[in-house]
Design a protein around this motif. Structure first.
Motif, mmCIF file in Angstrom:
data_model
loop_
_atom_site.group_PDB
_atom_site.id
_atom_site.type_symbol
_atom_site.label_atom_id
_atom_site.label_comp_id
_atom_site.label_asym_id
_atom_site.label_seq_id
_atom_site.Cartn_x
_atom_site.Cartn_y
_atom_site.Cartn_z
ATOM 1 N N TYR B 25 0.853 -1.182 0.000
ATOM 2 C CA TYR B 25 0.000 0.000 0.000
ATOM 3 C C TYR B 25 0.892 1.236 0.000
ATOM 4 O O TYR B 25 2.108 1.144 0.221
ATOM 5 C CB TYR B 25 -0.980 -0.020 1.175
ATOM 6 C CG TYR B 25 -0.353 -0.198 2.521
ATOM 7 C CD1 TYR B 25 -0.092 -1.466 3.040
ATOM 8 C CD2 TYR B 25 -0.010 0.910 3.299
ATOM 9 C CE1 TYR B 25 0.495 -1.623 4.281
ATOM 10 C CE2 TYR B 25 0.578 0.757 4.544
ATOM 11 C CZ TYR B 25 0.832 -0.510 5.031
ATOM 12 O OH TYR B 25 1.419 -0.670 6.251
ATOM 13 N N GLY B 26 0.288 2.409 -0.246
ATOM 14 C CA GLY B 26 1.054 3.621 -0.491
ATOM 15 C C GLY B 26 2.113 3.934 0.568
ATOM 16 O O GLY B 26 3.293 4.122 0.251
ATOM 17 N N TYR B 27 1.687 3.945 1.821
ATOM 18 C CA TYR B 27 2.626 4.331 2.882
ATOM 19 C C TYR B 27 3.774 3.319 2.960
ATOM 20 O O TYR B 27 4.935 3.686 3.170
ATOM 21 C CB TYR B 27 1.875 4.417 4.210
ATOM 22 C CG TYR B 27 2.700 4.978 5.346
ATOM 23 C CD1 TYR B 27 3.331 6.212 5.223
ATOM 24 C CD2 TYR B 27 2.829 4.281 6.545
ATOM 25 C CE1 TYR B 27 4.094 6.720 6.266
ATOM 26 C CE2 TYR B 27 3.579 4.783 7.589
ATOM 27 C CZ TYR B 27 4.215 6.004 7.447
ATOM 28 O OH TYR B 27 4.966 6.508 8.467
ATOM 29 N N TYR B 49 1.217 9.649 -4.133
ATOM 30 C CA TYR B 49 -0.182 9.268 -4.348
ATOM 31 C C TYR B 49 -0.713 9.670 -5.728
ATOM 32 O O TYR B 49 -1.389 8.869 -6.386
ATOM 33 C CB TYR B 49 -1.062 9.781 -3.197
ATOM 34 C CG TYR B 49 -0.808 8.982 -1.939
ATOM 35 C CD1 TYR B 49 -1.324 7.705 -1.794
ATOM 36 C CD2 TYR B 49 0.005 9.476 -0.939
ATOM 37 C CE1 TYR B 49 -1.056 6.946 -0.665
ATOM 38 C CE2 TYR B 49 0.285 8.726 0.197
ATOM 39 C CZ TYR B 49 -0.251 7.459 0.329
ATOM 40 O OH TYR B 49 0.019 6.699 1.434
ATOM 41 N N ALA B 63 -5.232 -2.187 -8.358
ATOM 42 C CA ALA B 63 -5.429 -1.857 -6.946
ATOM 43 C C ALA B 63 -6.580 -2.650 -6.357
ATOM 44 O O ALA B 63 -7.516 -3.021 -7.064
ATOM 45 C CB ALA B 63 -5.704 -0.371 -6.802
ATOM 46 N N TRP B 65 -8.771 -3.045 -2.328
ATOM 47 C CA TRP B 65 -8.903 -2.539 -0.959
ATOM 48 C C TRP B 65 -8.936 -3.711 0.015
ATOM 49 O O TRP B 65 -9.578 -4.727 -0.259
ATOM 50 C CB TRP B 65 -10.185 -1.715 -0.813
ATOM 51 C CG TRP B 65 -10.131 -0.423 -1.543
ATOM 52 C CD1 TRP B 65 -10.498 -0.201 -2.838
ATOM 53 C CD2 TRP B 65 -9.668 0.831 -1.032
ATOM 54 N NE1 TRP B 65 -10.290 1.114 -3.165
ATOM 55 C CE2 TRP B 65 -9.789 1.774 -2.080
ATOM 56 C CE3 TRP B 65 -9.169 1.252 0.198
ATOM 57 C CZ2 TRP B 65 -9.427 3.108 -1.928
ATOM 58 C CZ3 TRP B 65 -8.809 2.579 0.353
ATOM 59 C CH2 TRP B 65 -8.932 3.491 -0.705
ATOM 60 N N GLU B 76 -10.149 2.291 14.893
ATOM 61 C CA GLU B 76 -9.770 2.147 13.494
ATOM 62 C C GLU B 76 -10.467 0.975 12.817
ATOM 63 O O GLU B 76 -10.151 0.624 11.690
ATOM 64 C CB GLU B 76 -8.259 1.954 13.383
ATOM 65 C CG GLU B 76 -7.483 3.219 13.685
ATOM 66 C CD GLU B 76 -6.011 3.048 13.394
ATOM 67 O OE1 GLU B 76 -5.616 1.955 12.974
ATOM 68 O OE2 GLU B 76 -5.278 4.012 13.584
ATOM 69 N N ARG B 79 -11.133 0.348 8.964
ATOM 70 C CA ARG B 79 -10.259 1.149 8.103
ATOM 71 C C ARG B 79 -9.688 0.258 7.001
ATOM 72 O O ARG B 79 -9.324 -0.887 7.233
ATOM 73 C CB ARG B 79 -9.117 1.756 8.916
ATOM 74 C CG ARG B 79 -8.148 2.571 8.072
ATOM 75 C CD ARG B 79 -7.308 3.469 8.948
ATOM 76 N NE ARG B 79 -6.244 2.761 9.649
ATOM 77 C CZ ARG B 79 -4.990 2.667 9.209
ATOM 78 N NH1 ARG B 79 -4.655 3.211 8.050
ATOM 79 N NH2 ARG B 79 -4.076 2.034 9.903
ATOM 80 N N LYS B 80 -9.632 0.854 5.795
ATOM 81 C CA LYS B 80 -9.142 0.055 4.680
ATOM 82 C C LYS B 80 -7.878 0.659 4.114
ATOM 83 O O LYS B 80 -7.665 1.858 4.191
ATOM 84 C CB LYS B 80 -10.214 -0.010 3.584
ATOM 85 C CG LYS B 80 -11.377 -0.890 3.947
ATOM 86 C CD LYS B 80 -12.389 -0.929 2.819
ATOM 87 C CE LYS B 80 -13.496 -1.905 3.149
ATOM 88 N NZ LYS B 80 -14.522 -1.913 2.119
ATOM 89 N N ARG B 81 -7.068 -0.204 3.537
ATOM 90 C CA ARG B 81 -5.878 0.253 2.829
ATOM 91 C C ARG B 81 -6.006 -0.136 1.359
ATOM 92 O O ARG B 81 -6.564 -1.181 1.033
ATOM 93 C CB ARG B 81 -4.626 -0.420 3.396
ATOM 94 C CG ARG B 81 -4.163 0.149 4.726
ATOM 95 C CD ARG B 81 -2.730 -0.297 4.984
ATOM 96 N NE ARG B 81 -2.263 0.162 6.283
ATOM 97 C CZ ARG B 81 -1.986 -0.631 7.304
ATOM 98 N NH1 ARG B 81 -2.161 -1.944 7.200
ATOM 99 N NH2 ARG B 81 -1.542 -0.142 8.433
ATOM 100 N N LYS B 82 -5.425 0.718 0.527
ATOM 101 C CA LYS B 82 -5.454 0.415 -0.899
ATOM 102 C C LYS B 82 -4.131 -0.232 -1.281
ATOM 103 O O LYS B 82 -3.079 0.399 -1.183
ATOM 104 C CB LYS B 82 -5.663 1.711 -1.697
ATOM 105 C CG LYS B 82 -5.980 1.485 -3.158
ATOM 106 C CD LYS B 82 -6.317 2.804 -3.846
ATOM 107 C CE LYS B 82 -6.729 2.587 -5.279
ATOM 108 N NZ LYS B 82 -6.995 3.852 -5.964
ATOM 109 N N TYR B 84 -1.542 -2.101 -3.941
ATOM 110 C CA TYR B 84 -1.218 -2.062 -5.371
ATOM 111 C C TYR B 84 -0.332 -3.247 -5.746
ATOM 112 O O TYR B 84 0.547 -3.633 -4.968
ATOM 113 C CB TYR B 84 -0.447 -0.779 -5.716
ATOM 114 C CG TYR B 84 -1.233 0.480 -5.495
ATOM 115 C CD1 TYR B 84 -2.028 1.011 -6.510
ATOM 116 C CD2 TYR B 84 -1.188 1.144 -4.263
ATOM 117 C CE1 TYR B 84 -2.754 2.172 -6.308
ATOM 118 C CE2 TYR B 84 -1.910 2.302 -4.058
ATOM 119 C CZ TYR B 84 -2.692 2.817 -5.080
ATOM 120 O OH TYR B 84 -3.408 3.947 -4.885
#
Lengths: 481, 121
Positions: B25-27, B49, B63, B65, B76, B79-82, B84
């Motif tokens: 995921y992005g982070y 992003y 992508a 989720w 939390e 909470r979802k993460r995207k 890739y």
């Protein structure tokens, strides 16, 4: 500037209060949302992703020793100005949008493009402006037959996802759907679709989807290759489908040799460079793209590219062959007026929009008539019956071109539609015509017995109506303006 | 330390390379890039992003989720993460980018002092 100031005020607000920190993230995201001029589905996804990033980042910063308030401030400031970030996302989205605009130009020329393609195919001697084409887009008629042979039971509470799965479960077709892409067309895959019937064909279902989401760029479309049914947005297909064509560039090269006294190799390379540098440079394989290829061999230029690219290549070659023979400056030494690639006029755009609406309406009527045929023994006698039966929306019978002089909007031969054992080629049998468009003397939206719809000049319609397969059809056409 | 222009120019190569190994995921992508370069290259969110969005639109990335499972924080929940991953098209693009980068690097070597590399032919 104003927007940037508002962004700063949000960040400053974060610096001034620790109790309201979570609300500050929401404020920042709300502001960002307003600045982000993208489709709704994109906005929601981007917002959610940034929120998740902020949560992860704040947690890491707190683990590194910052208190919650400081961590929140730092995480937000790392994202930068909301206006800047929104602009970054907008420019990241420009890649397909630019292509969509190109596709728009192509679609704007819709009918002309189809005619051009037909003309290209029949051109025996390729010249700079009219290439010989090796392959053309596949015919739709065979695919329609296959899709009509796949029937399933559909109930009103079924969602698009369930219906598509049911098509795949028939084991007659493999189905490929990009749901993320479909969502951009506005379809909600898990909401009830409201279609019902004991024996609904796959073609009817796909037609219904196409009608509901019929945007010229982002609308839903399908392709059938062998037994693989692909459902996606029109723009995706448009980007994917390419045509291989051969251009005779000898005349252009000869003019360049005469005029500039350059070498043959230089002239050849220059033509290739001009095309690949000026026409959508990103798409050419030579520039790292994967949408178009160009090779020049012995005075022949082979181009494998989307149709819209061919239109521009042909224009550039025409200009090159013309330009080298004619003076490029006026008598006073001023540059002459540029010869601009023709664009559709406002009238052409308006006619195109009207044509699209007419075709969409005819599709809806056709679909409703099909459903009526399955649900009722009694023959259909008027469009009003379909409206009263809830199969068509009131007003669906009204032509986008306004009423015909005799006040009737459409002519539909219901008997022909319902006569399933009709002889001859279904794809040539005319069953519906937009009478108001006919009366205006412009291109007419015509519905055929196999369900496909074409726009055509009145002369072609007349030719079709007198062909043997249409002898039984006697349309009550209004007088021409 | 690489300049921000350098990072922007090569950010797509960095992201595609990192994702060639596994979905992220992005982070996590930004942390992976920082870790692999000893913190010398940092993909800021303002670069990362929009780039991920662009690569996804270009179909180079796919992508999906996924709900965050490891978090113990009740607030939390949901909470979802995207996440890739590289598409086949993305993998091909990465190969092209690497090949192009290597040939450019070989050409450049011929002009640098203290090297005896032959220029690419």
């Amino acid at each position: 500037m104003k927007l940037r100031e508002r962004t700063r005020s949000v960040v400053n607000a974060a610096r001034s209060s620790s109790d309201e920190a979570p609300a500050t993230v929401d404020s920042w995201l709300d502001l960002f949302d307003r600045l982000l001029n993208l489709p709704h589905a994109h906005k929601i996804a981007i917002r959610e992703e940034l929120r998740s990033h902020l949560t992860d980042r704040v947690r890491d910063l707190m683990l590194a020793g910052l208190d919650r308030d400081l961590a929140m401030r730092q995480a937000i400031s790392e994202l930068g100005e909301a206006a800047d970030l929104a602009e970054q996302f907008r420019s990241a989205n420009r890649y397909p949008r630019r292509r969509m605009i190109m596709n728009g130009a192509f679609i704007g020329f819709g009918a002309a493009a189809i005619i051009t393609a037909a003309a290209i195919i029949s051109t025996p001697q390729p010249s700079p402006g009219s290439p010989a084409v090796f392959e053309a887009p596949a015919a739709r008629a065979a695919a329609v037959d296959t899709l009509n042979s796949v029937t399933l039971r559909v109930s009103p509470e079924m969602s698009a996802r369930q219906i598509i799965k049911a098509i795949a479960d028939t084991d007659q077709l493999a189905v490929s759907v990009d749901w993320n892409s479909i969502a951009e067309a506005g379809m909600k895959p898990d909401e009830p679709v409201g279609i019902s019937g004991e024996r609904v064909t796959a073609y009817q279902i796909l037609t219904e989807f196409s009608n509901r989401y019929d945007d010229a760029w982002n609308g839903i479309d399908w392709r059938l290759e062998g037994k693989l049914l692909t459902i996606d947005r029109k723009v995706v297909f448009s980007m994917r489908e390419r045509i291989l064509a051969c251009y005779d560039i000898e005349p252009v090269i000869e003019k360049m040799l005469d005029h500039y006294h350059v070498s043959y190799e230089w002239a050849t390379a220059e033509i290739g460079s001009v095309i690949q540098e000026l026409i959508e440079p990103d798409q050419w394989q030579a520039n790292g793209g994967d949408l178009a290829q160009l090779r020049i061999v012995s005075g022949r230029m082979f181009v494998n590219a989307p149709l819209r690219t061919h239109e521009k290549v042909a224009w550039v070659l025409q200009e090159l062959s013309r330009g080298s023979a004619e003076p490029m400056s006026g008598a006073q030494g001023h540059a002459s007026e540029p010869n601009v690639m023709p664009q559709p006029t406002d009238e052409e755009r308006a006619h195109h929009a009207m044509s699209q609406l007419a075709m969409s309406q005819l599709r809806n009527i056709h679909m409703a008539v099909q459903i009526w045929g399955q649900a009722n023994e009694a023959p259909l006698t008027s469009i009003q019956q379909l409206i009263e039966g809830g199969m068509l929306k009131p007003g669906a019978e009204k032509s986008a071109a306004g009423p015909a002089p005799d006040g009737r909007d459409y002519w539909i031969d219901f008997d022909a539609i319902l006569k399933s054992d009709a002889e001859g080629d279904w794809a040539k049998r005319v069953v519906g015509i937009d009478r108001a468009m006919f009366a205006q003397g412009k291109e007419v939206a015509v519905l055929f017995l196999d369900g496909h719809i074409e726009l055509m000049p009145i002369t072609k319609l007349h030719t079709l109506l007198v062909s043997p397969v249409n002898q039984g059809v006697k349309p009550d056409l209004p007088s021409l303006k | 330390m690489p300049t921000s222009d350098f990072v922007r120019q090569h950010a797509d190569l960095l992201v595609l390379s990192v994702l060639a190994d596994r979905p992220l995921y992005g982070y996590a992508i930004s942390k992976e890039v920082a870790a692999r370069t000893d913190g010398k290259i940092r993909l800021t969110p303002g670069v990362l992003y929009p780039l991920l969005h662009k690569l996804e639109v270009q179909k180079l990335l796919v992508a999906s989720w996924d709900e965050v499972k490891s978090d113990t924080n009740v607030s939390e929940a949901g909470r979802k993460r995207k996440w890739y991953r590289l598409s086949a098209k993305g993998r091909k693009k990465l190969e092209q980018r690497i090949a192009s980068h290597r040939s450019y690097q070989r050409l450049l070597e011929a002009f640098l002092p203290g090297t005896d590399s032959e220029p690419a032919t």
